[in-house]
Motif scaffolding. Structure first.
Motif, PDB file in Angstrom:
ATOM      1  N   ASP A   1       1.183  -7.598  15.169  1.00  0.00           N
ATOM      2  CA  ASP A   1       2.144  -8.444  14.469  1.00  0.00           C
ATOM      3  C   ASP A   1       3.369  -8.679  15.362  1.00  0.00           C
ATOM      4  OD1 ASP A   1       4.343  -9.275  12.658  1.00  0.00           O
ATOM      5  OD2 ASP A   1       2.832  -8.922  11.119  1.00  0.00           O
ATOM      6  N   PRO A   2       3.781  -9.940  15.578  1.00  0.00           N
ATOM      7  CA  PRO A   2       4.906 -10.244  16.473  1.00  0.00           C
ATOM      8  C   PRO A   2       6.262  -9.776  15.940  1.00  0.00           C
ATOM      9  CG  PRO A   2       4.132 -12.243  15.408  1.00  0.00           C
ATOM     10  CD  PRO A   2       3.157 -11.153  15.052  1.00  0.00           C
ATOM     11  N   ARG A   3       6.373  -9.434  14.661  1.00  0.00           N
ATOM     12  CA  ARG A   3       7.649  -8.988  14.087  1.00  0.00           C
ATOM     13  C   ARG A   3       7.974  -7.539  14.429  1.00  0.00           C
ATOM     14  NH1 ARG A   3       6.353 -10.100   8.060  1.00  0.00           N
ATOM     15  NH2 ARG A   3       4.407  -9.273   8.839  1.00  0.00           N
ATOM     16  N   ILE A   4       6.990  -6.780  14.940  1.00  0.00           N
ATOM     17  CA  ILE A   4       7.214  -5.376  15.281  1.00  0.00           C
ATOM     18  C   ILE A   4       8.231  -5.307  16.410  1.00  0.00           C
ATOM     19  CG2 ILE A   4       6.167  -3.265  16.178  1.00  0.00           C
ATOM     20  CD1 ILE A   4       3.560  -4.151  14.815  1.00  0.00           C
ATOM     21  N   GLY A   5       9.285  -4.539  16.194  1.00  0.00           N
ATOM     22  CA  GLY A   5      10.356  -4.408  17.174  1.00  0.00           C
ATOM     23  C   GLY A   5      11.454  -5.443  17.013  1.00  0.00           C
ATOM     24  N   VAL A   6      11.176  -6.525  16.296  1.00  0.00           N
ATOM     25  CA  VAL A   6      12.186  -7.560  16.068  1.00  0.00           C
ATOM     26  C   VAL A   6      12.832  -7.336  14.697  1.00  0.00           C
ATOM     27  CG1 VAL A   6      12.601 -10.036  15.852  1.00  0.00           C
ATOM     28  CG2 VAL A   6      10.931  -9.189  17.508  1.00  0.00           C
ATOM     29  N   SER A   7      12.043  -7.483  13.643  1.00  0.00           N
ATOM     30  CA  SER A   7      12.573  -7.260  12.293  1.00  0.00           C
ATOM     31  C   SER A   7      11.900  -6.090  11.590  1.00  0.00           C
ATOM     32  CB  SER A   7      12.424  -8.525  11.452  1.00  0.00           C
ATOM     33  OG  SER A   7      11.061  -8.850  11.295  1.00  0.00           O
ATOM     34  N   LEU A   8      10.867  -5.519  12.234  1.00  0.00           N
ATOM     35  CA  LEU A   8      10.159  -4.375  11.648  1.00  0.00           C
ATOM     36  C   LEU A   8      10.229  -3.174  12.576  1.00  0.00           C
ATOM     37  CD1 LEU A   8       6.881  -6.111  10.414  1.00  0.00           C
ATOM     38  CD2 LEU A   8       8.923  -5.590   9.081  1.00  0.00           C
ATOM     39  N   LEU A   9      10.371  -2.003  11.993  1.00  0.00           N
ATOM     40  CA  LEU A   9      10.370  -0.750  12.746  1.00  0.00           C
ATOM     41  C   LEU A   9       9.122   0.044  12.395  1.00  0.00           C
ATOM     42  CD1 LEU A   9      14.034   0.311  11.915  1.00  0.00           C
ATOM     43  CD2 LEU A   9      13.226  -0.701  14.043  1.00  0.00           C
ATOM     44  N   LYS A  10       8.595   0.768  13.366  1.00  0.00           N
ATOM     45  CA  LYS A  10       7.452   1.632  13.083  1.00  0.00           C
ATOM     46  C   LYS A  10       7.936   2.909  12.408  1.00  0.00           C
ATOM     47  CE  LYS A  10       4.170   0.215  16.565  1.00  0.00           C
ATOM     48  NZ  LYS A  10       3.192   0.671  17.542  1.00  0.00           N
ATOM     49  N   VAL A  11       7.188   3.364  11.404  1.00  0.00           N
ATOM     50  CA  VAL A  11       7.501   4.641  10.766  1.00  0.00           C
ATOM     51  C   VAL A  11       6.688   5.728  11.451  1.00  0.00           C
ATOM     52  CG1 VAL A  11       8.415   4.586   8.434  1.00  0.00           C
ATOM     53  CG2 VAL A  11       6.263   3.568   8.845  1.00  0.00           C
ATOM     54  N   LYS A  12       7.049   6.972  11.233  1.00  0.00           N
ATOM     55  CA  LYS A  12       6.384   8.085  11.892  1.00  0.00           C
ATOM     56  C   LYS A  12       4.884   8.086  11.592  1.00  0.00           C
ATOM     57  CE  LYS A  12      10.434  11.004  11.700  1.00  0.00           C
ATOM     58  NZ  LYS A  12      11.014  12.234  11.176  1.00  0.00           N
ATOM     59  N   PRO A  13       4.038   8.229  12.615  1.00  0.00           N
ATOM     60  CA  PRO A  13       2.592   8.232  12.375  1.00  0.00           C
ATOM     61  C   PRO A  13       2.143   9.395  11.488  1.00  0.00           C
ATOM     62  CG  PRO A  13       3.072   8.421  14.728  1.00  0.00           C
ATOM     63  CD  PRO A  13       4.373   8.302  14.010  1.00  0.00           C
ATOM     64  N   SER A  14       2.892  10.514  11.480  1.00  0.00           N
ATOM     65  CA  SER A  14       2.513  11.626  10.615  1.00  0.00           C
ATOM     66  C   SER A  14       2.730  11.260   9.146  1.00  0.00           C
ATOM     67  CB  SER A  14       3.328  12.868  10.965  1.00  0.00           C
ATOM     68  OG  SER A  14       4.711  12.609  10.801  1.00  0.00           O
ATOM     69  N   ARG A  15       3.672  10.370   8.899  1.00  0.00           N
ATOM     70  CA  ARG A  15       3.948   9.924   7.524  1.00  0.00           C
ATOM     71  C   ARG A  15       2.984   8.829   7.087  1.00  0.00           C
ATOM     72  NH1 ARG A  15       9.796   7.756   5.479  1.00  0.00           N
ATOM     73  NH2 ARG A  15       9.202   7.433   3.333  1.00  0.00           N
ATOM     74  N   TYR A  16       2.663   7.932   7.986  1.00  0.00           N
ATOM     75  CA  TYR A  16       1.731   6.842   7.730  1.00  0.00           C
ATOM     76  C   TYR A  16       0.676   6.808   8.827  1.00  0.00           C
ATOM     77  CZ  TYR A  16       4.330   4.495   4.008  1.00  0.00           C
ATOM     78  OH  TYR A  16       4.924   4.165   2.831  1.00  0.00           O
ATOM     79  N   PRO A  17      -0.352   7.643   8.751  1.00  0.00           N
ATOM     80  CA  PRO A  17      -1.401   7.588   9.776  1.00  0.00           C
ATOM     81  C   PRO A  17      -2.170   6.263   9.675  1.00  0.00           C
ATOM     82  CG  PRO A  17      -2.012   9.089   8.016  1.00  0.00           C
ATOM     83  CD  PRO A  17      -0.607   8.640   7.738  1.00  0.00           C
ATOM     84  N   PRO A  18      -2.835   5.847  10.757  1.00  0.00           N
ATOM     85  CA  PRO A  18      -3.613   4.602  10.706  1.00  0.00           C
ATOM     86  C   PRO A  18      -4.600   4.606   9.541  1.00  0.00           C
ATOM     87  CG  PRO A  18      -3.509   5.443  12.939  1.00  0.00           C
ATOM     88  CD  PRO A  18      -2.910   6.494  12.056  1.00  0.00           C
ATOM     89  N   ALA A  19      -4.762   3.447   8.917  1.00  0.00           N
ATOM     90  CA  ALA A  19      -5.662   3.310   7.771  1.00  0.00           C
ATOM     91  C   ALA A  19      -6.620   2.159   7.997  1.00  0.00           C
ATOM     92  CB  ALA A  19      -4.858   3.073   6.506  1.00  0.00           C
TER      93      ALA A  19
END
Length: 58
Positions: free
Chosen positions: A16-34
């Motif tokens: 997604d192009p919004r990652i790093g612009v208007s979206l931040l990644k949350v901790k992978p331990s909190r939200y592992p890949p699904a």
């Protein structure tokens, strides 16, 4: 991901192009890949904060 402005948390594709612009990644331990999107988490201001804003506006 977490929206910088609203602080809502939701899933988006890794490319997604919004990652790093208007979206931040949350901790992978909190939200592992699904394998499918999860329900979003909404950030809601406490009632007192909303009342103060209304009082300030009029």
């Amino acid at each position: 991901m977490k929206d910088k402005d609203t602080r809502h948390e939701f899933d988006v594709p890794e490319e997604d192009p919004r990652i790093g612009v208007s979206l931040l990644k949350v901790k992978p331990s909190r939200y592992p890949p699904a394998d499918r999107p999860r329900r979003p988490k909404y950030y809601i201001l406490p009632a007192r904060a909303n009342q103060k804003e209304v009082a300030d506006n009029g």
